[in-house]
Design a protein around this motif. Structure first.
Motif, mmCIF file in Angstrom:
data_model
loop_
_atom_site.group_PDB
_atom_site.id
_atom_site.type_symbol
_atom_site.label_atom_id
_atom_site.label_comp_id
_atom_site.label_asym_id
_atom_site.label_seq_id
_atom_site.Cartn_x
_atom_site.Cartn_y
_atom_site.Cartn_z
ATOM 1 N N TYR A 1 0.415 -17.845 -29.048
ATOM 2 C CA TYR A 1 1.719 -17.383 -28.571
ATOM 3 C C TYR A 1 2.362 -18.493 -27.736
ATOM 4 O O TYR A 1 1.681 -19.373 -27.227
ATOM 5 C CB TYR A 1 1.591 -16.092 -27.760
ATOM 6 C CG TYR A 1 0.639 -16.199 -26.583
ATOM 7 C CD1 TYR A 1 1.092 -16.599 -25.332
ATOM 8 C CD2 TYR A 1 -0.716 -15.910 -26.722
ATOM 9 C CE1 TYR A 1 0.237 -16.707 -24.249
ATOM 10 C CE2 TYR A 1 -1.585 -16.011 -25.654
ATOM 11 C CZ TYR A 1 -1.104 -16.409 -24.422
ATOM 12 O OH TYR A 1 -1.959 -16.519 -23.355
ATOM 13 N N PRO A 2 3.708 -18.426 -27.585
ATOM 14 C CA PRO A 2 4.402 -19.480 -26.848
ATOM 15 C C PRO A 2 4.645 -19.130 -25.388
ATOM 16 O O PRO A 2 4.552 -17.971 -24.983
ATOM 17 C CB PRO A 2 5.737 -19.569 -27.586
ATOM 18 C CG PRO A 2 6.016 -18.142 -27.936
ATOM 19 C CD PRO A 2 4.661 -17.546 -28.268
ATOM 20 N N GLY A 3 4.989 -20.150 -24.626
ATOM 21 C CA GLY A 3 5.449 -19.984 -23.261
ATOM 22 C C GLY A 3 6.753 -20.745 -23.095
ATOM 23 O O GLY A 3 6.903 -21.843 -23.633
ATOM 24 N N LEU A 4 7.694 -20.171 -22.382
ATOM 25 C CA LEU A 4 9.003 -20.782 -22.142
ATOM 26 C C LEU A 4 9.001 -21.477 -20.791
ATOM 27 O O LEU A 4 8.632 -20.882 -19.776
ATOM 28 C CB LEU A 4 10.093 -19.703 -22.170
ATOM 29 C CG LEU A 4 11.494 -20.094 -21.708
ATOM 30 C CD1 LEU A 4 12.083 -21.193 -22.578
ATOM 31 C CD2 LEU A 4 12.406 -18.882 -21.684
ATOM 32 N N ILE B 1 3.852 -29.141 -27.139
ATOM 33 C CA ILE B 1 5.262 -28.717 -27.096
ATOM 34 C C ILE B 1 5.688 -28.340 -28.515
ATOM 35 O O ILE B 1 5.355 -29.039 -29.475
ATOM 36 C CB ILE B 1 6.160 -29.871 -26.594
ATOM 37 C CG1 ILE B 1 5.753 -30.304 -25.188
ATOM 38 C CG2 ILE B 1 7.632 -29.494 -26.665
ATOM 39 C CD1 ILE B 1 6.141 -29.361 -24.092
ATOM 40 N N ILE B 2 6.392 -27.234 -28.655
ATOM 41 C CA ILE B 2 7.000 -26.860 -29.933
ATOM 42 C C ILE B 2 8.370 -27.531 -29.948
ATOM 43 O O ILE B 2 9.342 -27.008 -29.381
ATOM 44 C CB ILE B 2 7.093 -25.332 -30.088
ATOM 45 C CG1 ILE B 2 5.691 -24.715 -30.016
ATOM 46 C CG2 ILE B 2 7.797 -24.961 -31.393
ATOM 47 C CD1 ILE B 2 5.681 -23.195 -29.968
ATOM 48 N N GLU B 3 8.432 -28.713 -30.536
ATOM 49 C CA GLU B 3 9.610 -29.577 -30.444
ATOM 50 C C GLU B 3 10.888 -28.925 -30.981
ATOM 51 O O GLU B 3 11.972 -29.165 -30.465
ATOM 52 C CB GLU B 3 9.368 -30.906 -31.164
ATOM 53 C CG GLU B 3 8.271 -31.760 -30.537
ATOM 54 C CD GLU B 3 8.631 -32.336 -29.180
ATOM 55 O OE1 GLU B 3 9.820 -32.334 -28.800
ATOM 56 O OE2 GLU B 3 7.693 -32.782 -28.481
ATOM 57 N N LEU C 1 8.641 -19.334 -34.488
ATOM 58 C CA LEU C 1 8.259 -18.839 -35.819
ATOM 59 C C LEU C 1 8.201 -19.942 -36.865
ATOM 60 O O LEU C 1 7.678 -19.722 -37.953
ATOM 61 C CB LEU C 1 9.217 -17.731 -36.261
ATOM 62 C CG LEU C 1 9.199 -16.470 -35.387
ATOM 63 C CD1 LEU C 1 10.153 -15.424 -35.910
ATOM 64 C CD2 LEU C 1 7.795 -15.889 -35.251
ATOM 65 N N GLU C 2 8.684 -21.135 -36.542
ATOM 66 C CA GLU C 2 8.655 -22.244 -37.493
ATOM 67 C C GLU C 2 7.619 -23.300 -37.145
ATOM 68 O O GLU C 2 7.523 -24.308 -37.823
ATOM 69 C CB GLU C 2 10.038 -22.908 -37.572
ATOM 70 C CG GLU C 2 11.107 -22.011 -38.147
ATOM 71 C CD GLU C 2 12.459 -22.690 -38.170
ATOM 72 O OE1 GLU C 2 12.558 -23.892 -37.863
ATOM 73 O OE2 GLU C 2 13.431 -21.994 -38.506
ATOM 74 N N TYR D 1 11.597 -14.901 -27.624
ATOM 75 C CA TYR D 1 11.474 -16.180 -28.331
ATOM 76 C C TYR D 1 10.122 -16.348 -29.026
ATOM 77 O O TYR D 1 9.855 -17.394 -29.592
ATOM 78 C CB TYR D 1 11.673 -17.336 -27.339
ATOM 79 C CG TYR D 1 10.743 -17.220 -26.145
ATOM 80 C CD1 TYR D 1 9.442 -17.708 -26.191
ATOM 81 C CD2 TYR D 1 11.157 -16.591 -24.980
ATOM 82 C CE1 TYR D 1 8.589 -17.580 -25.113
ATOM 83 C CE2 TYR D 1 10.315 -16.451 -23.898
ATOM 84 C CZ TYR D 1 9.024 -16.953 -23.974
ATOM 85 O OH TYR D 1 8.182 -16.802 -22.913
ATOM 86 N N GLY D 2 9.280 -15.336 -28.981
ATOM 87 C CA GLY D 2 7.928 -15.487 -29.535
ATOM 88 C C GLY D 2 7.466 -14.261 -30.289
ATOM 89 O O GLY D 2 8.117 -13.807 -31.227
ATOM 90 N N THR D 3 6.348 -13.713 -29.847
ATOM 91 C CA THR D 3 5.707 -12.610 -30.569
ATOM 92 C C THR D 3 6.493 -11.306 -30.519
ATOM 93 O O THR D 3 6.139 -10.357 -31.223
ATOM 94 C CB THR D 3 4.281 -12.369 -30.032
ATOM 95 O OG1 THR D 3 4.352 -12.061 -28.635
ATOM 96 C CG2 THR D 3 3.403 -13.589 -30.247
#
Length: 132
Positions: A46-49, A123-125, A130-131, A9-11
């Protein structure tokens, strides 16, 4: 229970200019877009789930079939600094979760869950890294 699927879901997603994304693309077959129940936080670049039970919390990612799952997952565990030999608590944990494919089929897949405190992380709503 085990699986030969990997949800990213990320890098590690296709099109992301990162050596590990290229490694995944070269050693796994892309199966299509998929989602899981959860929320994304922006850790740094980078994101975290974070897993969720709420139907409205969706994370968008990609589903892959590693050609040599044990070897590739071991390599990715090193990149994510989780598993044997890393001090606990590790930043990520590799877990088996339910993912939903674009056609509605539900499959088990490995993914990396964020494991450190998320206080004050944005939070990445949209659930789409990537958006953001």
């Amino acid at each position: 229970m085990t699986s030969d699927r990997l949800f990213v879901y990320g890098t590690l997603m296709r099109g992301f200019d990162h050596p590990m994304a290229r490694l995944l693309a070269g050693h796994a077959d892309f199966l299509g877009d998929a989602t899981c129940r959860g929320r994304l936080v922006l850790v740094k670049h980078y994101p975290g789930l974070l897993l969720s039970d709420a139907p409205s919390d969706l994370v968008h990612g990609e589903l892959f079939h590693p050609r040599t799952p044990d070897e590739l997952l071991s390599e990715l565990d090193m990149y994510e600094a989780c598993g044997e030999g890393f001090p606990e608590p590790t930043e990520y944990l590799r877990k088996l979760i339910d993912v939903t494919r674009a056609d509605g089929a539900i499959e088990k897949a490995w993914t990396y869950i964020y494991n450190w405190p998320v206080t004050d992380m944005p939070i990445i709503e949209s659930g789409r890294f990537l958006e953001h």
